[in-house]
Design an enzyme around this catalytic site. Structure first.
Site, PDB file in Angstrom:
ATOM      1  N   THR B 153       5.412  36.573   3.404  1.00 47.79           N
ATOM      2  CA  THR B 153       3.989  36.942   3.353  1.00 47.79           C
ATOM      3  C   THR B 153       3.208  35.641   3.121  1.00 47.79           C
ATOM      4  O   THR B 153       2.863  34.963   4.066  1.00 47.79           O
ATOM      5  CB  THR B 153       3.701  37.988   2.259  1.00 47.79           C
ATOM      6  OG1 THR B 153       4.233  37.548   1.016  1.00 47.79           O
ATOM      7  CG2 THR B 153       4.297  39.335   2.625  1.00 47.79           C
ATOM      8  N   LYS B 179      11.986  36.484  -0.303  1.00 41.40           N
ATOM      9  CA  LYS B 179      10.569  36.171  -0.082  1.00 41.40           C
ATOM     10  C   LYS B 179       9.839  36.220  -1.416  1.00 41.40           C
ATOM     11  O   LYS B 179      10.214  36.968  -2.308  1.00 41.40           O
ATOM     12  CB  LYS B 179       9.949  37.129   0.936  1.00 41.40           C
ATOM     13  CG  LYS B 179       9.903  38.611   0.607  1.00 41.40           C
ATOM     14  CD  LYS B 179       8.777  39.065  -0.251  1.00 41.40           C
ATOM     15  CE  LYS B 179       7.452  38.672   0.322  1.00 41.40           C
ATOM     16  NZ  LYS B 179       6.362  39.105  -0.623  1.00 41.40           N
ATOM     17  N   THR B 190      13.823  42.389  -9.259  1.00 40.31           N
ATOM     18  CA  THR B 190      13.433  41.151  -8.593  1.00 40.31           C
ATOM     19  C   THR B 190      12.418  41.423  -7.510  1.00 40.31           C
ATOM     20  O   THR B 190      12.105  42.541  -7.214  1.00 40.31           O
ATOM     21  CB  THR B 190      14.641  40.489  -7.895  1.00 40.31           C
ATOM     22  OG1 THR B 190      14.932  41.259  -6.733  1.00 40.31           O
ATOM     23  CG2 THR B 190      15.855  40.426  -8.771  1.00 40.31           C
ATOM     24  N   GLU B 276       2.512  31.146  -5.048  1.00 47.72           N
ATOM     25  CA  GLU B 276       1.266  31.013  -4.303  1.00 47.72           C
ATOM     26  C   GLU B 276       0.431  29.834  -4.806  1.00 47.72           C
ATOM     27  O   GLU B 276       0.051  29.775  -5.968  1.00 47.72           O
ATOM     28  CB  GLU B 276       0.472  32.319  -4.379  1.00 47.72           C
ATOM     29  CG  GLU B 276       1.086  33.378  -3.486  1.00 47.72           C
ATOM     30  CD  GLU B 276       0.389  34.725  -3.547  1.00 47.72           C
ATOM     31  OE1 GLU B 276       0.543  35.500  -2.605  1.00 47.72           O
ATOM     32  OE2 GLU B 276      -0.293  34.992  -4.550  1.00 47.72           O
ATOM     33  N   ASN B 402      -5.537  34.634  -3.138  1.00 45.35           N
ATOM     34  CA  ASN B 402      -5.605  35.998  -3.633  1.00 45.35           C
ATOM     35  C   ASN B 402      -6.993  36.600  -3.668  1.00 45.35           C
ATOM     36  O   ASN B 402      -7.150  37.793  -3.923  1.00 45.35           O
ATOM     37  CB  ASN B 402      -4.937  36.080  -5.003  1.00 45.35           C
ATOM     38  CG  ASN B 402      -3.447  35.984  -4.837  1.00 45.35           C
ATOM     39  OD1 ASN B 402      -2.855  36.807  -4.145  1.00 45.35           O
ATOM     40  ND2 ASN B 402      -2.843  34.960  -5.411  1.00 45.35           N
TER      41      ASN B 402
END
Lengths: 407, 407
Positions: B153, B179, B190, B276, B402
């Site tokens: 993603t 991922k 997880t 991120e 985000n």
């Protein structure tokens, strides 16, 4: 209950002063002094962080006792936390310097610090600041505002408030100042906030009212999930309003507590809305939860979610993040029963119901999310308990402020 | 134990395929299929979020049972979480489509989704993707990498790894893909990671090894404190290596578990380091704690602190934030005993000892903090237990990603 102008000098008999002592910052006020000639009953709630700043340990001792208190001395720039024996000594020397200059009894001065952790204070600067402030003590509104300014770190404005009400036909006042705006995630405690009142009330009831009010106000906000080493809210009550001393729960106690609640809730909202880098106050109201504790836990989980906070900043109705944060709060519930909507001054949007996403107009949702206060309304459909928590959005500026705060 | 090239197709008998099914993203791969003709023993650990995605509920059922499993089908773009009855139906239809095309038994297909929560999947796109992938199944390294790419993603690179070792004179292999890279804060579970191995092992021991390894690896990372609705790690073991089936703890079990641990730790570190917006992997090693649980809690508290993470981004040795985060972890300890240093490939700096800040060279500390991996070493001086947790710094890009992820 009437909101009036002013802060810590609003109540009768309280004076304040502030100064630029160059404790760490240059060219701005960084010390404050609050003083009542009449002896005060003092109450406090403090951080539950295991790592407690030296002033927290000093103040807790005094607030737990029944010594009359006369003053609070505070500084911004250095937190006097993780400073070992020297930090404790500086704390005592600071209090003693105020005691000597004002001619008040030993152990009648509370001390508060905020700023960088793990840095020692320069006692000479502190003493010079105190000498400078004592002759400037004044009961004017401006003196109170100056004190509120001196305690700021990353706050964008000085936070103060006052309310007025009647007890026994006497006008009573509660005033407060507070500072945020990072490392804000109080738990059984608060960030720095000093409250002054001329109400006469017993030590036990003052402490009880403060603890209960703090649980519903300061303890329900979070800016960044980081609970500070220095969180303290302290109330001084000097009795100068002339009411009969409140010694039991009843109408007078309830009126006083309502005043204290009003002050603390509004100040808590100010702290959340002025969180580091924030562009919006984010309020989460959880209703119809099975227990009060669960309502509180659910509401706090949502205001602490980085992804939800970034979504508020982006004005994006990505509501799955709110459901996700409810889900990892530790509270058990049936996701199919949850009803979720967001609202603000611009309107109201239903997002999730009966276990399924609801159709909504994206453009309208963005408009609702673009106001200065955004409210998430969460109906658990499980019971009758509710709670409100306050936070803010997560922005570039939060990162900017905290990547180079110390330097 | 040897690291080898490849990922989920490294172990004997495993094939993979991927495709661009346009489930939500346009112009990039978003579906993957992993397949073993030989029936596999399957184990899984899943999110403890109360709000669980439909695939999590589907997979848990299958992994808890002893049905042989043949395939995993996954997609990125939409998480199929908070999607009610329709979401569950889509899950079953997806598995059934794979079952029919591959001619394998019912309930032998695991399903995984990642992406936006609260959005329904388009079943036509999913079916088309499956039809496209089945004829493309291949055991090449490229096919495995393609699958790792399809599940991304906000990851900046595809994450895969494989190791090789011997059991009973037979070469055994474990491979994995995973991922990240937001909503990463696993707990007894997880993020998405699929592991394939040709080792022969009983269902109970496979599950036991996975749970224990996940606790020390995936469960010790956090990117943003948000535990996902979709977290799943699943292992398929098809026995094609030809070792005698591992049915009890002993040397063979330990060797297998070490391989699984190596894979999972490295993949977990990749997920944390590619969090991120991250510019650095932030590792916290707590040693000499009184209990293992406390060591874990302390280490995780530090990697989750927004202020500490912003400090890593700013390369600023503002170590009070680390002490503060230890202090609010919920673990009791004596702050005066804590010894704290930071190190990296550039060197080592002692910051705090005997309850007091230590003198250090700021410029050197900044250099140490500027490496791609920064390690905080925390000595509690209380006992003999240790734990390591992995996170990343907090950057402008985390907020950017985000604030507008959904659109």
């Amino acid at each position: 209950m009437k909101t009036i102008k002013g802060g810590v000098t609003a109540a009768k008999g309280f004076k304040a002063a502030s100064t630029a002592a160059e404790i760490k910052y240059k060219g701005r006020k960084d010390m404050l002094l609050i003083y009542s000639e009449s002896p005060c009953t003092a109450a406090g709630v403090f951080t539950s962080n295991v790592v407690k700043a030296a002033p927290v340990m000093w103040d807790r001792e005094i607030c737990n006792g029944i010594h009359p208190v006369h003053a609070i001395v505070g500084n911004s720039g250095i937190a006097n936390a993780c400073t070992g024996e020297l930090g404790k000594r500086i704390c005592k020397e600071t209090a003693d310097a105020v005691t000597n200059l004002l001619g008040i009894p030993e152990n009648s001065v509370l001390v508060a610090s905020t700023g960088v952790i793990g840095m020692q204070m320069n006692m000479e600067a502190v003493k010079k600041g105190i000498c400078d402030m004592v002759p400037k003590l004044s009961d004017t509104t401006e003196a109170g505002t100056g004190a509120a300014e001196a305690i700021m770190t990353t706050d964008t404005y000085a936070k103060e408030m006052a309310v007025e009400f009647e007890l026994d036909g006497k006008t009573c006042t509660i005033g407060a100042l507070a500072k945020g705006s990072g490392m804000i995630h109080p738990n059984m405690c608060t960030m720095l906030s000093f409250v002054t009142t001329d109400v006469s009330i017993s030590h036990d009831l003052l402490q009880k009212a403060l603890r209960e009010v703090a649980n519903e106000t300061y303890n329900m906000i979070s800016v960044d999930g980081d609970m500070s080493t220095n969180d303290s809210v302290m109330v001084l009550a000097n009795g100068e309003a002339g009411n009969s001393e409140i010694t039991e729960e009843g109408d007078a106690y309830n009126t006083f507590k309502e005043g204290l609640y009003t002050i603390c809730r509004e100040v808590a909202r100010m702290l959340a809305g002025d969180g580091e880098g924030a562009t919006a106050l984010f309020t989460v109201h959880v209703k119809n939860a099975d227990t009060k504790d669960n309502a509180r836990t659910l509401a706090k989980s949502v205001i602490c979610s980085s992804l939800t906070k970034a979504m508020i900043y982006g004005h994006d109705a990505n509501f799955g993040r709110i459901l996700c944060a409810l889900g990892y709060s530790g509270v058990l519930f049936d996701p199919e029963k949850v009803e979720l909507s967001i609202h603000s001054e611009a309107g109201n949007v239903l997002l999730f119901k009966n276990g399924e996403p609801q159709a909504f107009d994206e453009e309208y949702a963005t408009k609702v999310l673009s106001e200065k206060e955004v409210i998430a309304e969460v109906d658990m459909n499980l019971g009758n308990e509710e709670a409100t928590a306050w936070g803010c959005d997560l922005t570039y500026d939060y990162v900017k402020i905290n990547a180079d705060y110390r330097s």
